[in-house]
Design a protein around this motif. Structure first.
Motif, PDB file in Angstrom:
ATOM      1  N   LYS A  29     -10.608  -0.891   1.264  1.00 51.11           N
ATOM      2  CA  LYS A  29     -10.998  -0.302   2.532  1.00 51.11           C
ATOM      3  C   LYS A  29     -11.208  -1.389   3.568  1.00 51.11           C
ATOM      4  O   LYS A  29     -11.864  -2.413   3.337  1.00 51.11           O
ATOM      5  CB  LYS A  29     -12.293   0.504   2.354  1.00 51.11           C
ATOM      6  N   ALA A  81       0.880  -1.171   0.000  1.00 53.66           N
ATOM      7  CA  ALA A  81       0.000   0.000   0.000  1.00 53.66           C
ATOM      8  C   ALA A  81       0.913   1.215   0.000  1.00 53.66           C
ATOM      9  O   ALA A  81       1.803   1.320   0.816  1.00 53.66           O
ATOM     10  CB  ALA A  81      -0.874  -0.005   1.248  1.00 53.66           C
ATOM     11  N   THR A 110      -8.520   3.359   4.586  1.00 54.40           N
ATOM     12  CA  THR A 110      -8.551   3.250   3.134  1.00 54.40           C
ATOM     13  C   THR A 110      -7.126   3.195   2.603  1.00 54.40           C
ATOM     14  O   THR A 110      -6.324   4.092   2.843  1.00 54.40           O
ATOM     15  CB  THR A 110      -9.273   4.460   2.523  1.00 54.40           C
ATOM     16  N   TRP A 158      -2.314   5.743   2.772  1.00 53.42           N
ATOM     17  CA  TRP A 158      -3.608   5.382   3.361  1.00 53.42           C
ATOM     18  C   TRP A 158      -4.194   6.539   4.142  1.00 53.42           C
ATOM     19  O   TRP A 158      -3.482   7.469   4.531  1.00 53.42           O
ATOM     20  CB  TRP A 158      -3.433   4.189   4.283  1.00 53.42           C
ATOM     21  N   HIS A 172      -4.378   2.905  -0.561  1.00 56.31           N
ATOM     22  CA  HIS A 172      -4.146   3.079  -2.002  1.00 56.31           C
ATOM     23  C   HIS A 172      -3.039   2.142  -2.397  1.00 56.31           C
ATOM     24  O   HIS A 172      -1.887   2.326  -2.002  1.00 56.31           O
ATOM     25  CB  HIS A 172      -3.765   4.534  -2.286  1.00 56.31           C
ATOM     26  N   HIS A 197      -7.571  -0.295  -7.396  1.00 57.55           N
ATOM     27  CA  HIS A 197      -6.371  -0.088  -6.593  1.00 57.55           C
ATOM     28  C   HIS A 197      -6.659   0.566  -5.257  1.00 57.55           C
ATOM     29  O   HIS A 197      -5.781   1.172  -4.651  1.00 57.55           O
ATOM     30  CB  HIS A 197      -5.361   0.775  -7.382  1.00 57.55           C
ATOM     31  N   THR A 198      -7.911   0.471  -4.832  1.00 59.79           N
ATOM     32  CA  THR A 198      -8.223   1.033  -3.525  1.00 59.79           C
ATOM     33  C   THR A 198      -8.976   0.010  -2.686  1.00 59.79           C
ATOM     34  O   THR A 198      -9.960  -0.584  -3.128  1.00 59.79           O
ATOM     35  CB  THR A 198      -9.106   2.299  -3.659  1.00 59.79           C
ATOM     36  N   ALA A 204      -7.083  -4.736  -5.525  1.00 59.16           N
ATOM     37  CA  ALA A 204      -7.955  -4.732  -4.341  1.00 59.16           C
ATOM     38  C   ALA A 204      -8.751  -6.018  -4.230  1.00 59.16           C
ATOM     39  O   ALA A 204      -9.027  -6.504  -3.128  1.00 59.16           O
ATOM     40  CB  ALA A 204      -8.879  -3.521  -4.408  1.00 59.16           C
TER      41      ALA A 204
END
Lengths: 280, 531, 309
Positions: free
Chosen positions: B149, B81, B94, B84, B96, B146-147, B111
């Motif tokens: 949560k 990541a 969250t 975030w 990225h 690409h995200t 993701a």
């Protein structure tokens, strides 16, 4: 007849405790004659021959003279080295032991054991040796020698094994055969057969014989000369017939009186199986 | 017979002298300029390195699998990541994700892959009970390619740190899943990390090769040969024989201190030592018949001569610890009452507690002798030596301490049931300290729990620890940590001995030998050969 | 002979079942809870929940006889269950680990036979000489040295100092030498003495005298003695085979040899019931089988007994 073996003043000492086992024994064996050595157990009869052949225990020392005349050479058996002695044993002097059953390696066939004697002493091949063994067995009238050769010691009777030993000795064509109590472990029938074989050997082959036994009857049957042993010393020595008829020494008298009776059954067997009509 | 005996003695003497003679003698320095392979020896096989399970060697899992974050230099740093955000209420994280990353079998890292992995982990909740984090996960959400949560049930403050631990939050290629999950096993070990597991012969060796499509800086060494050698003596000989280039070990596992020192002196090898990693301490059982008296516990603390242990047994290689967790550990930079070696104070406290010196030198009270037992894992010879030192210290003040070395399972059984007076304890080290370590005090199967079970405020202690984990206010959290640690300290449940260090030995020419925050990881990717 | 073999093979069945049952009982008497151990083995903290889950997974809540009979019926079909530690099939693990141990034991046996026979015969032929006494002293020292120490010593000498062999691992074909030699050290003394004493005993037999009397070479006579001695020694040597196979633990550990010795010890420390059970059974089969082979062999070798049977 010339003398084959002359023993003078044979002494055997135990080096560990300096105990003298054989005291000053002298005798002679002529060619083609039979010397009987008699005495009770422990009198030293076997010890004499072992000393002569050089197969006593390492802690026993032999002294004296034992001249062996054979094939143009004269050797003092007590002074020769092991190598020479080994060559003499089996080839020129053959020995037959008392307990035939234990004399053979229990896990090897009889035929192989007989053959190895020939392979080593006569330089024959295994095949030739086995053939020789077969012939030798035939010589002493054993039926079906092929089968016998294939067997293991435990599969044959004591008498049969004894005769195998004799056959081995014969096949070597030695000058002298030493038979150490060959009949002692046998029953009377077998005894008779074995004795006959020895007689035949003497007559047909001209081999000299030293016959050791505590069985006087057998000895009387075979011997020309007699040596009586007691506690390691020679008690009486001379012509067999003379001694039997007229024992000089008290011990000899004692032996003759006691032992002769015990061999009565043997004599009966001898008479039964005696085709030639010869009797004592 | 005499001759035989004499000869036997002579031959034995010859053998002994030959050993002593041979013990000295360094090997020549090897030319490493052309080396592309590193030979690493370990007493254990890598076994099953499924990143979501605990059956394999952690350092091997670390080579192949990566997580969202990593713990480096005491801080949380980006891994898979890049960045975030944390929601204000602390319930949503969250992430990225890094773009253009693929697993070594070609599968895309995105993701969806993250969610698949996280769901698999949460799906095996019972297995991860030691880590509160798993319990706190409410939902895994794919926001876009690409995200990702992460939604929590409570604002769990150690989230980022725990996501960076060696296991279980690391990612394996979706192609390796079996029946849509990983808890039954995986059919391949494909990760995104700097190394690829290319060959593994059970209990013999494993071969790791460089990941040529790695998203980050590629490793300098092309191949790592992980050789399994169960006997530490064998490993040392193999090192001297040039069959092994590197030894790397957390406490008790590999290099014993005497050999370490000797290797240092020889010069053909370089020895390395990390920063202090974990806390080595003795646990005192607050529930056991004799040690339940706080005065007795305090007395024992005064009786232990730590200098002896640090200098004499640890050869000065570790720093003395006066508090359970060192001040470098987060939330542990607090003032605590410490104890210095004082035999007189011990005797005074014992007398006050009613333990009078008997005629045989052992104290007695109400017809009972002051006799306690220290249990340790017999495989760890160093612990045994430390135990003997303490035994002598206590004997000097009239306490008879028996030493009980047991094989691992028996030792752990005893720990679980609380059937001990004193026991050897090692904290988990960075980055698990303090939160994971302290959190584990609540679990009955742990020795810490058992030792604390007799404390008056044990229940309050456990409750406070639970609150710490979900407290989002940093100041309040720090205050609670202080309360908990102060209580434990003042109740004399632990005798801190030293702060352990991870040690390594490598042939001269191997450079870049460093240590990660976690003592269970080996940063092979930073190592290289150079003359 | 055939009847004898059949009878012995039939007897193997109840013996093996009995042993497996006995082992099952003993293992289950262990105070540790295998479910808990299975969790701990993987460095996870056992909690009440995961212990319960593990117990269910491993079927530990069934009654004792049910578990035993299930295990037995599976075993008879070749399924020995899965290891508690890593959940892999036990049968496979053992099948992978058995060949290296058999190889190691085999080479050791070879070394034992060659050295024991060589030294034993030499000592017997030169009875009580300096050679005899020196040889026995060396052998005695070799056996007195504990295996793990001898192993490390040999490793240091031949691998580190002389660099003739690798220190450990089943790498090159010659890598088996160090562990095999170390393993055989403990047995050599026994067998040297056995063969020596057998031969000395046989040297006193009558057929040796008769052989001498026939003028046979000493070498020929010794061949007979040797063959007779070997017979009795063979039984003892035969029985050492399962002992060798079962006794490789320490050596395997030191020399990183991937055999069943290591597997077994790890299984014991991990309270890995299925693995231990399977190991005991396999060892039992080996022992009983070797016993039978040795008995048959000794009957066949001796012509006196061969015909009887």
């Amino acid at each position: 007849m010339s003398v084959l073996l002359e023993v003078r003043n044979l002494r055997v000492t135990d080096e560990r405790d300096q105990d003298e086992i054989i005291h000053d024994v002298s005798f002679a064996v002529a060619e083609n004659s039979c010397l009987g050595i008699v005495g009770e157990s422990g009198s030293g009869k076997s010890m004499i021959t072992r000393a002569l052949l050089g197969i006593t225990n390492p802690w026993l020392k032999s002294q004296g003279l034992a001249v062996f005349k054979s094939r143009n050479s004269e050797l003092d058996l007590l002074r020769e080295d092991e190598n020479t002695m080994r060559k003499i044993r089996g080839k020129q002097i053959a020995m037959i032991l008392q307990d035939a059953m234990s004399a053979f390696d229990p896990i090897a066939k009889i035929g192989d054991q007989m053959a190895e004697t020939f392979v080593e002493n006569k330089q024959l091949t295994k095949k030739q040796s086995l053939t020789l063994a077969k012939e030798a067995l035939g010589l002493i009238n054993i039926h079906d020698p092929e089968q016998v050769l294939k067997k293991y010691p435990h599969q044959l009777s004591g008498g049969m094994l004894q005769r195998c030993m004799i056959a081995t000795a014969l096949a070597m064509e030695p000058d002298l055969i030493v038979a150490d109590e060959p009949t002692t472990a046998l029953d009377s029938i077998n005894q008779g057969q074995v004795v006959e074989e020895f007689k035949m050997i003497r007559e047909k082959m001209g081999t000299a014989l030293i016959f050791i036994s505590h069985d006087l009857g057998v000895v009387k049957h075979l011997s020309d000369r007699l040596l009586v042993m007691k506690d390691g010393a020679a008690v009486e020595y001379g012509d067999a017939a003379d001694i039997f008829a007229n024992p000089q020494h008290a011990y000899t008298k004692y032996l003759i009186d006691t032992r002769m009776e015990l061999t009565e059954s043997f004599r009966k067997a001898m008479r039964k199986g005696d085709h030639n009509g010869q009797s004592t | 017979m005499k001759l035989k005996k004499g000869l036997a003695v002579l031959i034995t003497a010859v053998l002994c002298t030959s050993i002593l003679a041979g013990c000295s003698g360094a090997s020549a320095k090897t030319d490493v300029s052309t080396k592309e392979e590193l030979n690493y020896a370990c007493t254990k096989d890598i076994r099953d390195i499924n990143p979501h399970l605990y059956s394999g060697e952690m350092s091997a899992q670390n080579m192949v699998f990566e997580g969202l974050t990593k713990n480096e230099g005491g801080e949380v740093k980006p891994a898979l990541a890049e960045s975030w955000e944390i929601s204000a209420d602390g319930l949503e994280y969250t992430f990225h994700l890094r773009k253009g990353v693929t697993f070594t079998d070609g599968a895309a890292f995105n993701a969806a892959a993250v969610k698949l992995n996280m769901d698999a982990i949460v799906g095996n909740l019972e297995r991860h009970a030691w880590l509160d984090m798993v319990n706190e996960i409410k939902e895994n959400v794919v926001v876009d390619e690409h995200t990702f949560k992460l939604v929590l049930k409570h604002p769990y403050y150690p989230t980022l740190v725990e996501l960076g631990l060696t296991r279980p939050f690391r990612f394996i290629s979706p192609n390796c899943f079996v029946n849509g999950t990983t808890k039954e096993g995986v059919n391949g070990y494909v990760g995104t990390g700097p190394w690829v597991l290319s060959e593994h012969v059970d209990n013999q060796y494993a071969t790791f090769t460089q990941n040529e499509t790695y998203w980050g800086e590629k490793t300098k060494i092309k191949t790592i040969n992980w050789k399994v050698m169960p006997d530490p003596q064998t490993i040392l000989l193999a090192l001297q024989n040039g069959e092994v280039d590197l030894l790397f070990g957390a406490d008790g596992d590999q290099v014993d201190l005497d050999s370490y020192k000797k290797l240092e002196e020889e010069g053909a090898y370089k020895t390395y030592s990390s920063e202090p990693v974990a806390s080595r301490a003795i646990l005192i059982n607050s529930k056991a018949p004799i040690t339940k008296d706080i005065k007795v516990r305090e007395a024992i603390e005064y009786a232990v001569n730590k200098t002896n242990i640090i200098q004499g047994i640890l050869n000065g290689s570790e720093d003395q610890a006066d508090t359970l967790l060192s001040k470098d550990v987060p939330y542990c930079n607090i003032e605590l009452k410490t104890i210095t070696y004082n035999q007189e104070k011990t005797k005074q406290l014992l007398e006050e507690a009613g333990w009078k010196l008997g005629t045989d030198g052992v104290r007695e009270k109400d017809g009972q002798k002051c006799e306690i037992t220290l249990s340790y894992n017999s495989k760890n010879a160093q612990e045994g030596t430390i135990a003997t030192s303490i035994q002598a210290d206590l004997a000097a003040v009239g306490i008879k301490m028996n030493i009980l070395g047991e094989e691992k399972q028996a030792f752990l059984d005893r720990q679980k049931t609380g059937d001990f007076d004193l026991q050897y304890s090692l904290s988990w080290g960075t980055p698990y300290d303090p939160q994971s370590y302290v959190s584990s005090w609540r679990i009955p199967a742990h020795g810490d729990y058992q030792a604390q079970a007799g404390l008056e405020k044990k229940q309050w202690l456990d409750e406070t620890i639970t609150k710490i984990m979900t407290e989002s206010d940093e100041t309040k959290r720090a205050a609670m940590y202080k309360e908990v640690l102060t209580y434990i300290n003042d109740q004399f449940v632990y005798i801190p001995i030293s702060y352990s260090k991870t040690k390594a030995v490598a042939i001269t020419g191997l450079e870049g030998v460093t240590f990660n925050d976690s003592q269970y990881e080996i940063p092979f990717e930073k190592m290289y050969f150079s003359n | 002979m055939k009847n004898y073999i059949v009878k012995r093979l039939l007897w193997m069945i109840p013996i093996l079942i009995g042993i497996s049952f006995f082992a099952f009982v003993l293992i289950n008497l262990s105070p540790s809870d295998p479910a808990e151990v299975a969790i701990r083995v993987n460095e996870i903290t056992p909690t009440a929940e995961n212990i319960a889950q593990m117990r269910e997974q491993l079927g530990l809540d069934d009654p004792f006889m049910t578990r035993y009979l299930t295990w037995l019926s599976n075993a008879l079909q070749g399924d020995f269950g899965n290891s508690y530690a890593n959940n892999k099939p036990v049968g496979e693990e053992i099948a992978k680990a058995l060949p290296p141990t058999l190889y190691l034991a085999g080479v050791s046996l070879l070394i034992i036979v060659v050295v024991s026979v060589g030294a034993g015969v030499l000592c017997a032929v030169k009875e009580d000489s300096i050679t005899d006494k020196t040889m026995r002293a060396i052998v005695f020292v070799g056996t007195a040295i504990p295996g793990f120490w001898a192993g490390i010593l040999l490793m240091w000498l031949f691998a580190v100092k002389l660099k003739w062999l690798p220190t450990s691992g089943m790498t090159t074909p010659v890598a088996v030498l160090l562990p095999a030699v170390t393993l055989s050290l403990g047995y050599i003394a026994t067998y040297v003495r056995l063969i020596r004493n057998n031969m000395i005993h046989n040297k006193r037999e009558n057929y040796v005298l008769y052989g001498r009397v026939r003028g046979l070479k000493e070498q020929t006579i010794m061949k007979h003695v040797f063959k007779n001695s070997l017979q009795t020694s063979l039984t003892a040597l035969g029985m050492s085979i399962p002992k060798l196979i079962a006794g490789t633990v320490v050596i395997e550990n030191i020399f990183a040899w991937p055999g069943i010795g290591r597997l077994c010890v790890t299984a014991i420390f991990n309270r890995d019931f299925p693995m231990i059970q399977a190991y005991v059974l396999i060892m039992a089969v080996l022992f009983v089988f070797c016993n039978l082979l040795v008995d048959l062999g000794s009957v066949w070798i001796d012509p006196r007994r061969r015909k009887e049977a």
